[in-house]
Write a protein that holds these residues in place. Structure first.
Motif, PDB file in Angstrom:
ATOM      1  N   VAL A 167       0.840  -1.193   0.000  1.00  0.00           N
ATOM      2  CA  VAL A 167       0.000   0.000   0.000  1.00  0.00           C
ATOM      3  C   VAL A 167       0.881   1.251   0.000  1.00  0.00           C
ATOM      4  N   THR A 168       0.450   2.267  -0.752  1.00  0.00           N
ATOM      5  CA  THR A 168       1.042   3.602  -0.645  1.00  0.00           C
ATOM      6  C   THR A 168       0.134   4.434   0.246  1.00  0.00           C
ATOM      7  N   TYR A 169       0.676   4.955   1.329  1.00  0.00           N
ATOM      8  CA  TYR A 169      -0.143   5.610   2.355  1.00  0.00           C
ATOM      9  C   TYR A 169      -0.246   7.120   2.115  1.00  0.00           C
ATOM     10  N   PRO A 170      -1.361   7.722   2.548  1.00  0.00           N
ATOM     11  CA  PRO A 170      -1.547   9.174   2.392  1.00  0.00           C
ATOM     12  C   PRO A 170      -0.742   9.955   3.439  1.00  0.00           C
ATOM     13  N   LEU A 171       0.553   9.719   3.456  1.00  0.00           N
ATOM     14  CA  LEU A 171       1.445  10.339   4.429  1.00  0.00           C
ATOM     15  C   LEU A 171       2.518  11.101   3.665  1.00  0.00           C
ATOM     16  N   ASP A 172       2.569  12.418   3.855  1.00  0.00           N
ATOM     17  CA  ASP A 172       3.525  13.265   3.151  1.00  0.00           C
ATOM     18  C   ASP A 172       4.872  13.232   3.872  1.00  0.00           C
ATOM     19  N   CYS A 173       5.841  12.580   3.256  1.00  0.00           N
ATOM     20  CA  CYS A 173       7.165  12.453   3.867  1.00  0.00           C
ATOM     21  C   CYS A 173       8.191  13.381   3.215  1.00  0.00           C
ATOM     22  N   LYS A 174       7.742  14.342   2.418  1.00  0.00           N
ATOM     23  CA  LYS A 174       8.637  15.336   1.803  1.00  0.00           C
ATOM     24  C   LYS A 174       9.763  14.662   1.025  1.00  0.00           C
ATOM     25  N   GLY A 175       9.427  13.618   0.328  1.00  0.00           N
ATOM     26  CA  GLY A 175      10.409  12.923  -0.485  1.00  0.00           C
ATOM     27  C   GLY A 175      11.088  11.751   0.196  1.00  0.00           C
ATOM     28  N   ALA A 176      10.984  11.642   1.505  1.00  0.00           N
ATOM     29  CA  ALA A 176      11.577  10.507   2.228  1.00  0.00           C
ATOM     30  C   ALA A 176      10.667   9.286   2.061  1.00  0.00           C
ATOM     31  N   PRO A 177      11.221   8.090   2.153  1.00  0.00           N
ATOM     32  CA  PRO A 177      10.378   6.898   2.018  1.00  0.00           C
ATOM     33  C   PRO A 177       9.481   6.687   3.229  1.00  0.00           C
ATOM     34  N   GLN A 178       8.410   5.950   3.008  1.00  0.00           N
ATOM     35  CA  GLN A 178       7.520   5.544   4.098  1.00  0.00           C
ATOM     36  C   GLN A 178       7.988   4.201   4.645  1.00  0.00           C
ATOM     37  N   ILE A 179       7.768   3.992   5.945  1.00  0.00           N
ATOM     38  CA  ILE A 179       8.152   2.718   6.548  1.00  0.00           C
ATOM     39  C   ILE A 179       7.036   2.241   7.471  1.00  0.00           C
ATOM     40  N   VAL A 180       6.674   0.970   7.345  1.00  0.00           N
ATOM     41  CA  VAL A 180       5.693   0.344   8.234  1.00  0.00           C
ATOM     42  C   VAL A 180       6.464  -0.263   9.402  1.00  0.00           C
ATOM     43  N   THR A 181       6.199   0.209  10.610  1.00  0.00           N
ATOM     44  CA  THR A 181       6.956  -0.261  11.779  1.00  0.00           C
ATOM     45  C   THR A 181       6.231  -1.347  12.567  1.00  0.00           C
ATOM     46  N   ALA A 182       4.908  -1.461  12.395  1.00  0.00           N
ATOM     47  CA  ALA A 182       4.158  -2.494  13.115  1.00  0.00           C
ATOM     48  C   ALA A 182       2.826  -2.718  12.422  1.00  0.00           C
ATOM     49  N   THR A 183       2.308  -3.943  12.533  1.00  0.00           N
ATOM     50  CA  THR A 183       0.990  -4.264  12.000  1.00  0.00           C
ATOM     51  C   THR A 183       0.242  -5.154  12.991  1.00  0.00           C
ATOM     52  N   ALA A 184      -1.067  -5.133  12.890  1.00  0.00           N
ATOM     53  CA  ALA A 184      -1.929  -6.027  13.667  1.00  0.00           C
ATOM     54  C   ALA A 184      -3.107  -6.391  12.782  1.00  0.00           C
ATOM     55  N   GLU A 185      -3.610  -7.615  12.923  1.00  0.00           N
ATOM     56  CA  GLU A 185      -4.660  -8.115  12.041  1.00  0.00           C
ATOM     57  C   GLU A 185      -5.853  -8.623  12.840  1.00  0.00           C
ATOM     58  N   GLY A 186      -7.033  -8.463  12.261  1.00  0.00           N
ATOM     59  CA  GLY A 186      -8.246  -8.977  12.888  1.00  0.00           C
ATOM     60  C   GLY A 186      -9.476  -8.459  12.173  1.00  0.00           C
ATOM     61  N   ASP A 187     -10.608  -9.114  12.412  1.00  0.00           N
ATOM     62  CA  ASP A 187     -11.881  -8.702  11.812  1.00  0.00           C
ATOM     63  C   ASP A 187     -12.455  -7.568  12.647  1.00  0.00           C
ATOM     64  N   LEU A 188     -12.433  -6.362  12.104  1.00  0.00           N
ATOM     65  CA  LEU A 188     -12.859  -5.182  12.860  1.00  0.00           C
ATOM     66  C   LEU A 188     -14.329  -4.834  12.664  1.00  0.00           C
ATOM     67  N   ASP A 189     -14.913  -5.220  11.541  1.00  0.00           N
ATOM     68  CA  ASP A 189     -16.294  -4.838  11.267  1.00  0.00           C
ATOM     69  C   ASP A 189     -17.264  -6.008  11.258  1.00  0.00           C
ATOM     70  N   GLY A 190     -16.775  -7.213  11.595  1.00  0.00           N
ATOM     71  CA  GLY A 190     -17.655  -8.358  11.722  1.00  0.00           C
ATOM     72  C   GLY A 190     -18.137  -8.965  10.421  1.00  0.00           C
ATOM     73  N   ASP A 191     -17.432  -8.708   9.301  1.00  0.00           N
ATOM     74  CA  ASP A 191     -17.857  -9.266   8.024  1.00  0.00           C
ATOM     75  C   ASP A 191     -17.197 -10.607   7.723  1.00  0.00           C
ATOM     76  N   GLY A 192     -16.386 -11.120   8.652  1.00  0.00           N
ATOM     77  CA  GLY A 192     -15.742 -12.402   8.455  1.00  0.00           C
ATOM     78  C   GLY A 192     -14.412 -12.332   7.740  1.00  0.00           C
ATOM     79  N   ARG A 193     -14.007 -11.153   7.278  1.00  0.00           N
ATOM     80  CA  ARG A 193     -12.716 -10.992   6.606  1.00  0.00           C
ATOM     81  C   ARG A 193     -11.823 -10.100   7.461  1.00  0.00           C
ATOM     82  N   PRO A 194     -10.565 -10.476   7.647  1.00  0.00           N
ATOM     83  CA  PRO A 194      -9.687  -9.686   8.512  1.00  0.00           C
ATOM     84  C   PRO A 194      -9.203  -8.404   7.845  1.00  0.00           C
ATOM     85  N   GLU A 195      -9.062  -7.371   8.649  1.00  0.00           N
ATOM     86  CA  GLU A 195      -8.421  -6.137   8.234  1.00  0.00           C
ATOM     87  C   GLU A 195      -7.007  -6.086   8.819  1.00  0.00           C
TER      88      GLU A 195
END
Length: 203
Positions: free
Chosen positions: A75-103
């Motif tokens: 994913v490309t995130y809507p985060l303005d880094c002024k030309g610097a790269p984006q980095i994902v430092t942590a993730t967590a997974e689970g079904d947040l809206d109860g539709d049976g598919r994890p977010e």
């Protein structure tokens, strides 16, 4: 003439027909081999649905493959880094809206190379269509709030994270002095945030 303990001594009149007896035993052995081979064919082979059911994995196979959570690295995130790269430092997974598919909830910041850039927290989803790419559907924490997110988890449909911040602009960016526990839950068509304590606490 030697014989096994289980073999009965034949009547005298049959001793002259040893060839006939050999043929008899050969036929018996062949029949036994056929029975053993047939029994082997009737056993379920490893990896077959019957074997899976015997191992207790039949119901899971019947339900089909489980949906996988969106890949935060795709994913490309809507985060303005002024030309610097984006980095994902942590993730967590689970079904947040109860539709049976994890977010996926992703903690993202700019990879500035020095200092402690603030985090943004994004919720990712993916449409059920085959080949659909993950996309950002909600922002839980904006980088403009200048907070660092740690201990990111998803449990029972609730997102939790520890937020580290600053009590004033004079506090050095490398030494946050405010700590809060934040929770987000999908309610009424949107994510609602709950803070355990809004007062400043020394880290």
């Amino acid at each position: 003439m030697l014989h096994s303990p289980a073999e009965l001594t034949p009547p005298p009149e049959t001793l002259a027909h040893s060839h006939a007896r050999a043929v008899h035993w050969l036929a018996t052995a062949t029949a036994m081999a056929a029975v053993v081979a047939l029994a082997g064919l009737l056993q379920p082979a490893a990896g077959t649905p019957a074997a899976a059911a015997a191992a207790g994995s039949g119901p899971a196979a019947a339900d089909g493959p489980r949906a996988t959570a969106p890949d935060a690295a795709a994913v490309t995130y809507p985060l303005d880094c002024k030309g610097a790269p984006q980095i994902v430092t942590a993730t967590a997974e689970g079904d947040l809206d109860g539709d049976g598919r994890p977010e996926t909830v992703a903690a993202v910041r700019c990879d500035a190379g020095s200092g402690t850039p603030p985090h943004a927290l994004y919720v990712l989803t993916r449409d059920p269509a085959e080949g659909a790419r993950p996309r950002v559907v909600a922002t839980l924490l904006d980088a403009a709030q200048r907070q660092t997110a740690t201990d990111l988890t998803v449990r029972d449909g609730e997102v939790t994270a520890t937020l580290l911040g600053y009590s004033s602009p004079e506090v050095p960016r490398y030494s946050p002095d405010v700590k809060k526990l934040a929770k987000w839950r999908w309610t009424g068509g949107k994510f609602r945030q709950e803070l355990t304590d809004s007062a400043a606490m020394r880290v």
